[in-house]
Design a protein around this motif. Structure first.
Motif, mmCIF file in Angstrom:
data_model
loop_
_atom_site.group_PDB
_atom_site.id
_atom_site.type_symbol
_atom_site.label_atom_id
_atom_site.label_comp_id
_atom_site.label_asym_id
_atom_site.label_seq_id
_atom_site.Cartn_x
_atom_site.Cartn_y
_atom_site.Cartn_z
ATOM 1 N N PRO A 210 46.772 -20.309 -33.317
ATOM 2 C CA PRO A 210 45.727 -19.684 -32.484
ATOM 3 C C PRO A 210 44.482 -19.305 -33.299
ATOM 4 O O PRO A 210 44.585 -18.817 -34.432
ATOM 5 N N LEU A 211 43.342 -19.554 -32.721
ATOM 6 C CA LEU A 211 42.074 -19.131 -33.324
ATOM 7 C C LEU A 211 41.861 -17.655 -32.973
ATOM 8 O O LEU A 211 41.893 -17.264 -31.794
ATOM 9 N N GLU A 212 41.627 -16.834 -33.983
ATOM 10 C CA GLU A 212 41.544 -15.386 -33.773
ATOM 11 C C GLU A 212 40.252 -14.832 -34.380
ATOM 12 O O GLU A 212 39.842 -15.238 -35.470
ATOM 13 N N LEU A 213 39.668 -13.889 -33.652
ATOM 14 C CA LEU A 213 38.518 -13.118 -34.128
ATOM 15 C C LEU A 213 38.967 -11.697 -34.443
ATOM 16 O O LEU A 213 39.591 -11.031 -33.603
ATOM 17 N N HIS A 214 38.686 -11.275 -35.669
ATOM 18 C CA HIS A 214 39.115 -9.954 -36.134
ATOM 19 C C HIS A 214 37.897 -9.136 -36.574
ATOM 20 O O HIS A 214 36.970 -9.662 -37.192
ATOM 21 N N TYR A 215 37.979 -7.871 -36.235
ATOM 22 C CA TYR A 215 37.076 -6.899 -36.866
ATOM 23 C C TYR A 215 37.929 -6.139 -37.862
ATOM 24 O O TYR A 215 38.672 -5.237 -37.497
ATOM 25 N N PHE A 216 37.870 -6.552 -39.100
ATOM 26 C CA PHE A 216 38.781 -6.116 -40.134
ATOM 27 C C PHE A 216 40.224 -6.430 -39.684
ATOM 28 O O PHE A 216 40.589 -7.599 -39.584
ATOM 29 N N ASP A 217 41.032 -5.414 -39.413
ATOM 30 C CA ASP A 217 42.413 -5.695 -38.997
ATOM 31 C C ASP A 217 42.585 -5.673 -37.490
ATOM 32 O O ASP A 217 43.702 -5.928 -37.006
ATOM 33 N N LEU A 218 41.533 -5.389 -36.761
ATOM 34 C CA LEU A 218 41.643 -5.312 -35.304
ATOM 35 C C LEU A 218 41.324 -6.667 -34.690
ATOM 36 O O LEU A 218 40.220 -7.187 -34.867
ATOM 37 N N LYS A 219 42.296 -7.202 -33.953
ATOM 38 C CA LYS A 219 42.066 -8.478 -33.270
ATOM 39 C C LYS A 219 41.375 -8.219 -31.938
ATOM 40 O O LYS A 219 41.895 -7.470 -31.102
ATOM 41 N N ALA A 221 39.836 -11.046 -30.120
ATOM 42 C CA ALA A 221 39.861 -12.236 -29.266
ATOM 43 C C ALA A 221 40.734 -13.296 -29.919
ATOM 44 O O ALA A 221 40.949 -13.302 -31.146
ATOM 45 N N SER A 222 41.235 -14.206 -29.080
ATOM 46 C CA SER A 222 42.064 -15.304 -29.585
ATOM 47 C C SER A 222 41.959 -16.490 -28.629
ATOM 48 O O SER A 222 41.593 -16.326 -27.461
ATOM 49 N N GLY A 223 42.312 -17.672 -29.124
ATOM 50 C CA GLY A 223 42.270 -18.885 -28.314
ATOM 51 C C GLY A 223 43.062 -19.999 -28.965
ATOM 52 O O GLY A 223 43.607 -19.848 -30.077
#
Length: 321
Positions: A210-219, A221-223
């Motif tokens: 899965p492609l994931e967007l993180h703000y530091f350790d906080l996820k 978004a994902s796809g």
């Protein structure tokens, strides 16, 4: 008129007996009975004998021809038992026939053993050659497979994350699944990926984590990227949707607090991470080279660039492993 009778004197009888040639003793007649011969063949055998010896009478012996055939020692021995007088006279002849039968049986057993040994000698080398050929084939095939596998490693696929576009970004107050009040984030973005297979002799099957967007350790978004097959010496462009819906923040993005009421001045740094897996099948499924690409891209989401693609190739913000 009476016929004169000539009475022989004792001297005449003695002279006749002296002139008559001596007769040889009668030789015993024996035959070999074959299972293929019938009783009629035996009846054809006859002999003649004149009881009165004279120069004009001689021993006559008539016998139909006996056909010679290949008979086993068992048939000859059984025929001799039926006619014990013809087997050499009494117990001695029977013993001689028994010894002869035993000798013939031993010879047949030795012949059978000899044929069995010859067959085993002939079959042994053939089995040895077959095993050697099989082992040689396996060794050569293994070497050939290793050569193909080593050659395939030089054709590692090429992957480039070209663009990312943030379509929507919204933060609003809400509650999580347990009823705790917090800010809720909704994000929608699109990622464009370039994929190329440089191989000249095999295609690859492509999947990804899965492609994931993180703000530091906080996820946030994902796809997922769709699975596809890439033929040899070809390339394609893949589009993946990365989104998050009502993600609880719990105060994890403090920059959003200062941007409330002014979304165009918002600037949030994010990390895009995923792994691309490529697998080739050579010689059916016997040779399966695998290629892994770990990708990390640092992007910045800006409020005034919503809906505009962000080029990731010029800024060199992506790291490929």
């Amino acid at each position: 008129m009476g016929v004169p009778m000539h009475v022989k004197s004792d001297s005449e009888v003695t002279s006749i007996e002296a002139s008559t040639p001596p007769r040889s003793p009668r030789r015993p007649l024996y035959y070999v009975q074959s299972p293929s011969h019938s009783q009629q063949d035996l009846e054809k055998m006859s002999y003649g004998w004149s009881p009165f010896g004279s120069p004009t009478h001689h021993f006559q012996y008539h016998c139909s021809p006996i056909h010679h055939s290949r008979e086993s020692s068992t048939s000859r021995f059984s025929a001799s038992l039926k006619n014990p007088r013809n087997s050499g006279g009494g117990v001695g002849g029977w013993r001689r026939m028994q010894r002869k039968y035993d000798e013939v049986g031993d010879e047949e057993e030795e012949d059978e053993e000899g044929r069995g040994e010859d067959e085993s000698k002939d079959g042994g080398p053939m089995r040895f050659y077959a095993v050697c050929f099989l082992l040689l084939f396996l060794v050569l095939f293994s070497i050939f497979s290793l050569i193909l596998w080593a050659a395939s490693l030089a054709y590692k696929p090429r992957i480039i994350v070209k663009k990312i576009s943030f379509e929507n970004f919204n933060v609003q107050a809400g509650m999580d699944a347990t009823g705790v009040p917090t800010d809720m984030l909704t994000l929608n973005s699109t990622v464009k990926i370039f994929y190329r297979n440089p191989s000249t002799f095999f295609g690859v099957h492509v999947t990804s984590t899965p492609l994931e967007l993180h703000y530091f350790d906080l996820k946030v978004a994902s796809g997922h990227m769709r699975k596809f097959y890439q033929s040899r010496k070809s390339d394609s462009k893949v589009i993946a949707v990365v989104e998050g819906h009502q993600v609880p923040l719990y105060g994890g993005i403090p920059v959003l607090n200062s941007a409330k009421g002014h979304p165009e001045s918002m600037s949030v740094p994010l990390n895009l991470t995923f792994v691309v897996r490529s697998r080739a099948y050579i010689l059916g499924r016997l040779v399966k080279p695998k290629f892994y690409h770990s990708i990390l891209c640092g992007v910045t989401m800006r409020g005034n660039h919503l809906g505009k693609p962000l080029n990731l190739t010029k800024s060199q913000s992506c790291v490929y492993h």
